[in-house]
Each structure stands twice: as structure tokens, then as C-alpha cells.
Design an enzyme around this catalytic site. Structure first.
Site, mmCIF file in Angstrom:
data_model
loop_
_atom_site.group_PDB
_atom_site.id
_atom_site.type_symbol
_atom_site.label_atom_id
_atom_site.label_comp_id
_atom_site.label_asym_id
_atom_site.label_seq_id
_atom_site.Cartn_x
_atom_site.Cartn_y
_atom_site.Cartn_z
ATOM 1 C CG ASP A 137 -2.676 -7.287 -7.132
ATOM 2 O OD1 ASP A 137 -1.804 -8.151 -6.370
ATOM 3 O OD2 ASP A 137 -4.133 -7.143 -6.976
ATOM 4 C CB CYS A 142 -6.744 -0.655 -4.308
ATOM 5 S SG CYS A 142 -5.162 -0.091 -4.492
ATOM 6 N NE ARG A 194 -7.220 -5.786 2.953
ATOM 7 C CZ ARG A 194 -8.122 -6.004 3.274
ATOM 8 N NH1 ARG A 194 -9.299 -5.145 3.304
ATOM 9 N NH2 ARG A 194 -8.944 -7.174 3.815
ATOM 10 C CE LYS A 225 1.162 -2.432 -2.955
ATOM 11 N NZ LYS A 225 0.225 -3.240 -2.843
ATOM 12 C CG ASN A 226 1.030 -6.285 -2.656
ATOM 13 O OD1 ASN A 226 1.349 -5.915 -2.831
ATOM 14 N ND2 ASN A 226 0.229 -7.641 -3.394
ATOM 15 N NE ARG A 247 -1.517 2.552 -1.429
ATOM 16 C CZ ARG A 247 -2.740 2.020 -1.137
ATOM 17 N NH1 ARG A 247 -3.379 1.880 -2.170
ATOM 18 N NH2 ARG A 247 -2.557 0.403 -1.053
ATOM 19 N NE ARG A 256 -8.937 -4.711 -0.466
ATOM 20 C CZ ARG A 256 -7.998 -4.198 -0.899
ATOM 21 N NH1 ARG A 256 -7.513 -3.267 -1.414
ATOM 22 N NH2 ARG A 256 -6.757 -5.194 -1.244
ATOM 23 N N PRO A 257 -13.808 -6.774 3.618
ATOM 24 C CG PRO A 257 -15.091 -8.633 3.678
ATOM 25 C CD PRO A 257 -14.116 -8.047 2.857
ATOM 26 C CB ILE A 258 -10.372 -7.687 8.075
ATOM 27 C CG1 ILE A 258 -11.479 -6.785 9.441
ATOM 28 C CG2 ILE A 258 -9.847 -6.434 7.027
ATOM 29 C CD1 ILE A 258 -10.213 -5.625 10.622
ATOM 30 C CG ASP A 259 -14.742 -12.481 6.783
ATOM 31 O OD1 ASP A 259 -14.121 -11.014 6.354
ATOM 32 O OD2 ASP A 259 -15.632 -12.872 6.393
ATOM 33 C CG LEU A 260 -11.849 -14.329 4.916
ATOM 34 C CD1 LEU A 260 -11.079 -14.803 4.337
ATOM 35 C CD2 LEU A 260 -12.796 -15.779 6.149
#
Ligand code: EPZ
Length: 446
Positions: free
Chosen positions: A303, A116, A92, A22-23, A395, A121-125
């Protein structure tokens, strides 16, 4: 109301092929936005997250079709660069369309991604890296607009974020000069994305090293086969280890599972590694495995934490988990304790003290790997369990019950009248429908 029904307490054994990852397939589908010709992706797992990614590609104007586990994507007709709030909320990895849309169209508007609930779960990076590469970022409440002519540059990630690394690789392909990413994530799925991009003509150096060099360039189409799913493989190993069984997994490279295999060797399992697979023979009861600390690759994969934890509930001894990647990844613990497990958590640490027996219970999955953990625990527990919240499990697992039945598990997806949960006291009779009464741990089946 739908749920997974499990009658536990019997060893699992047999052979399984591991599905595509999946990933890995999700960033590859996002990357197809950059391809001017059709991409053919083999080994694509049949998951709701994959459906969601294909829906986003269609909404953007791309053409997609699936034939078995092969997906055909023609992104040449993409005209849009906006992703709806609904589509962003599904998972995500919807954020992974940001980099390629910026690279291709020079602007993109979307919303905060879903996925999840594992803590903040920021997206700042992602955003700081894209800004370094020339993107102007604007937030209006939860609506994000990015635009600008991407240039090359050097991005140093303060943390080897998997998603940020993937987004920046894809954005860098649209730059006007080379990009260097330092402290990049080294997960095998990043390597698979790079393998797909190279197939489509990309020039990327430094795979698996943590320092990537990406040359800008336009991509043609290509045909690629997705790697096997490490998290799925770890889940099957956990289920077999939990039930004292034996399994041969095919299609997975053992080195992708090294930390998980080390844990099960310490716990008393016999492990055999081959070029394209791994076999595990478990003792009747695992030994405690000491301390397991999750970390970015090549550390113990976060995981795998939940399903591996579930396999130690009836072990001899103590196993201590330290979850360092996500701040709230013990949401499965209360459900495991409802089966009679002895687990104590404090901040990022969870101490599992093995008990002689756990017992069937009704559980509600809270996230993808937490749901898998409940299934693993139910397979080893005594009596019947029901796991609700299948949407989380679907999922990331294409046919979890079918694969586990191949190993002899008594596990089925059920569709029943709204059930009366856990009235306790009376043992559930196999095969009954409707309301299910079951023993509570205190009145175990002995
Ligand atoms: C990917 O998530 C995977 N998802 C996750 O798998 C996996 O657990 C995770 O990598 C770690 O291996 C997909 O690939 C679709 P990160 P991602 O960015 O990219 C923090 C599963 O069960 N962070 O490496 O979101 C973040 O909060 C899923 O299949 C920031 O602070 O992981 C977390 O604490 C769950 N700012 C840590 O870094 C950012 O901008 C790791 O996140 C980005 C991340």
C-alpha cells in the site's frame, strides 16, 4: 465535476496526527457481528469505506451511530444473513462479513466483493479455509451461499492473505473446538483485530507469530481504540520526502513503518523515531533508493508502493520497484509519466529514473493508493495539477487536502463546470475557474 487542485513545488513541513487505520477498523466492524452487546470503537476514520461497512451492519439489522470519531455498534438485533450485491460491490472488505455471519447464524449469502482494481483478487483462500472449518460453499454465477455448522480444525494458508486470515479468525470463533491457522498474515491490523476480539472476551493465541490458535466462544461487547493507519502515514512521509520538507507524525508506532523508513534513510532523509511517532527531514533532492520489493508484513507494504514511487520522480538516481503482492498495481504510472516522470515498467518491475523537474498535469486516479501517488507527485511537480476520481481517494483518506494544507500545501478540493482538460501550451493562472489550460511537460515552466 470535482477534483483536487494542487500548486506544487514547495516544501511541506509541520506536524500531523495520523488517523485510525482503514484496514483495521473494517475487519473490527465486521467482527462486531459476533458481539452480543454494544461495541464502542474510538479513533474511527471518517471514510466512505467505513460508511459502507456501517450500511452493511444496518442492512443486517444492527444499530450503529457515530459521534465524532467514535462509532457505536449494537449487533444484538441482527436477524439477516444476506448482503446485497450493491453493498458487496462497494469495497473488498465486504467479504469480511462472511466469516462472522457464518459463525453467528450458520449460513450467509453474498456476492463477489468489489474494491480497488489491482488485478485478479480471488477469494479462494477464504472459501477453502471456511470449507475446512465445515462450511458448504455454493456459487450460482456471482452469488455465493455458505452454510454449515462450523467445527474447529487446522487451516494452512498457502499465502499469508490478510483478508483470508481475518475471515477465518472470525469464523473460528463460531466453531465447536479450537482452530489453528498456519501461515497466517502478520500485519499489525491483524493484531489490532485480535486486540479488539480479546477485549470482547475471545481467547486467541499467537498474535504476530504467523500461527494463530482460536478458541470458540461467544463475545460480549467492548470498548476499543483503533490503531493508526500505516498507509496514511507512509503517504504523508512520501509527500514530505518528495518536496524536500520536514514532518513530525504523531500517533504512529515507527516499527509499523520500518521498511518505508529504511528506504527514506537510504534516500538521504534524517529520521527520528519516538515511542508514539516518527519525524522525517528530507534533503532538497532524494537519492535513488536501489531496489524496493513489496511483500507481506514485515516486508515493504504494497500500500506504500505507489506514493513512495511518486516521491522519487525528481530524485538523483534510480529506484527499482518490484510489486509481488498484486498483479496490476502500476496503474498510476501513466499519470506520473504525463508529468514528465521517467518510469519504465515490465511485468512486476518498475524502474524510476529521477528527472530534474516534473510539471503539473491533469490526472485521473484509478485506485486508492494510485490517487494518493498522483497527489504526492503533484505536490513536488512544478505548476498546477488536477486530480480527478476523488471517490477512490475518499475511500482511504478522510481529509487528505485538509491534512496536507496543515503542512503548507497549496491543495484544494474544487467543484467546477466540466473542465476542458489539458489543452496545453498556456500556463494556468492561479485562481481561475472553469476550463484550465496548462503547460504540457515539453513546455515546462523551466
Ligand atoms: C488487504 O487486502 C488490504 N485491504 C489491502 O489494502 C492490502 O493491500 C492487502 O491486504 C495486502 O496487505 C484491506 O485490509 C481492506 P490479501 P486483501 O488477501 O485482504 C491474493 C488499500 O489500499 N489472494 O492479503 O484483499 C490476492 O489476489 C488496500 O488499503 C488470493 O489469491 O489482501 C493478492 O494478490 C488495497 N486468494 C494477495 O493474495 C485469496 O483468497 C494479497 O491479498 C485472497 C488473496
Amino acid at each position: 465535476m470535482e477534483y483536487i487542485s494542487v500548486t506544487g513545488g514547495r516544501p511541506l513541513q509541520g506536524e500531523l496526527w495520523v488517523s485510525g487505520a482503514k484496514n483495521s477498523v473494517l475487519p473490527i466492524l465486521a467482527a462486531s457481528v459476533l458481539c452480543r452487546e454494544e461495541c464502542v470503537i474510538h479513533g474511527c476514520p471518517q471514510l466512505t469505506d467505513v460508511d459502507a461497512a456501517l450500511e452493511i451492519l444496518t442492512q443486517l439489522g444492527g444499530k450503529t451511530r457515530c459521534v465524532g470519531d467514535t462509532v457505536y455498534v449494537d449487533a444484538s438485533s441482527i436477524r439477516d444473513n444476506h448482503i446485497s450485491k450493491t453493498a458487496m460491490a462497494t469495497m473488498r472488505s465486504s467479504i469480511l462479513f462472511l466469516g462472522p455471519l457464518l459463525a453467528r447464524t450458520g449460513s450467509c449469502s453474498l456476492y463477489r466483493p468489489g474494491g480497488c482494481q489491482l488485478g485478479e483478487r480471488p477469494i479462494d483462500l477464504h472459501l477453502k479455509g471456511l470449507h475446512t472449518l465445515g462450511a458448504e460453499i455454493k456459487w450460482e454465477e456471482d452469488h455465493l451461499t455458505c452454510c454449515g455448522k462450523l467445527k474447529g480444525g487446522t487451516v494452512v494458508l498457502p499465502y499469508p492473505s490478510v483478508g483470508a486470515t481475518e475471515n477465518l479468525i472470525l469464523a473460528a470463533l463460531g466453531g465447536d473446538s479450537p482452530t489453528i491457522i498456519c501461515n497466517a498474515a502478520r500485519e499489525p491490523e491483524i493484531g489490532d483485530l485480535i486486540g479488539f476480539l480479546r477485549t470482547c472476551g475471545a481467547e486467541i493465541d499467537g498474535k504476530d507469530t504467523g500461527t494463530l490458535r482460536i478458541m470458540p466462544g461467544k463475545l460480549h461487547g467492548g470498548t476499543y481504540t483503533v490503531m493508526a493507519d500505516r498507509a496514511e502515514a507512509a503517504t504523508w512521509l512520501s509527500a514530505v520526502a518528495a518536496t524536500g520538507g520536514s514532518v513530525s507524525l504523531r500517533g504512529i508506532r515507527p516499527e509499523w513503518l520500518s521498511p518505508v523508513l529504511s528506504v527514506y534513510r537510504i534516500a538521504g532523509c534524517r529520521i527520528r523515531e519516538t515511542q508514539n511517532g516518527v519525524a522525517l527531514d528530507a534533503p532538497e533532492r532524494l537519492k535513488g533508493a536501489g531496489v524496493i520489493r513489496t511483500a507481506p508484513y514485515p516486508g515493504f507494504p504494497t500500500d506504500a508502493q505507489a506514493p513512495v514511487m511518486a516521491s522519487f520522480l525528481q530524485s538523483r538516481g534510480i529506484t527499482v520497484f518490484e510489486e509481488t503482492v498484486f498483479s496490476q498495481r502500476y496503474r498510476h504510472v501513466p499519470a506520473l509519466k504525463s508529468m514528465g516522470a521517467d518510469i519504465t515498467t515490465a511485468s512486476s518491475v518498475a524502474v524510476v529514473t529521477g528527472v530534474a523537474k516534473t510539471y503539473g498535469a491533469d490526472m485521473e486516479s484509478t485506485d486508492l493508493r494510485g490517487g494518493a501517488a498522483m497527489v504526492v507527485a503533484a505536490l513536488a511537480g512544478h505548476g498546477q495539477s488536477r486530480i480527478f476520481g476523488l471517490r477512490h481517494i475518499r475511500r482511504g483518506y478522510g481529509d487528505m487536502t485538509g491534512k496536507l494544507r496543515q503542512l503548507g500545501a497549496e491543495i484544494w478540493e474544487q467543484q467546477d463546470e466540466p473542465a476542458v482538460l489539458s489543452q496545453g501550451g498556456k500556463h494556468h493562472e492561479q485562481g481561475s475557474t472553469g476550463a484550465t489550460l496548462r503547460k504540457t511537460p515539453a513546455e515546462g515552466t523551466g
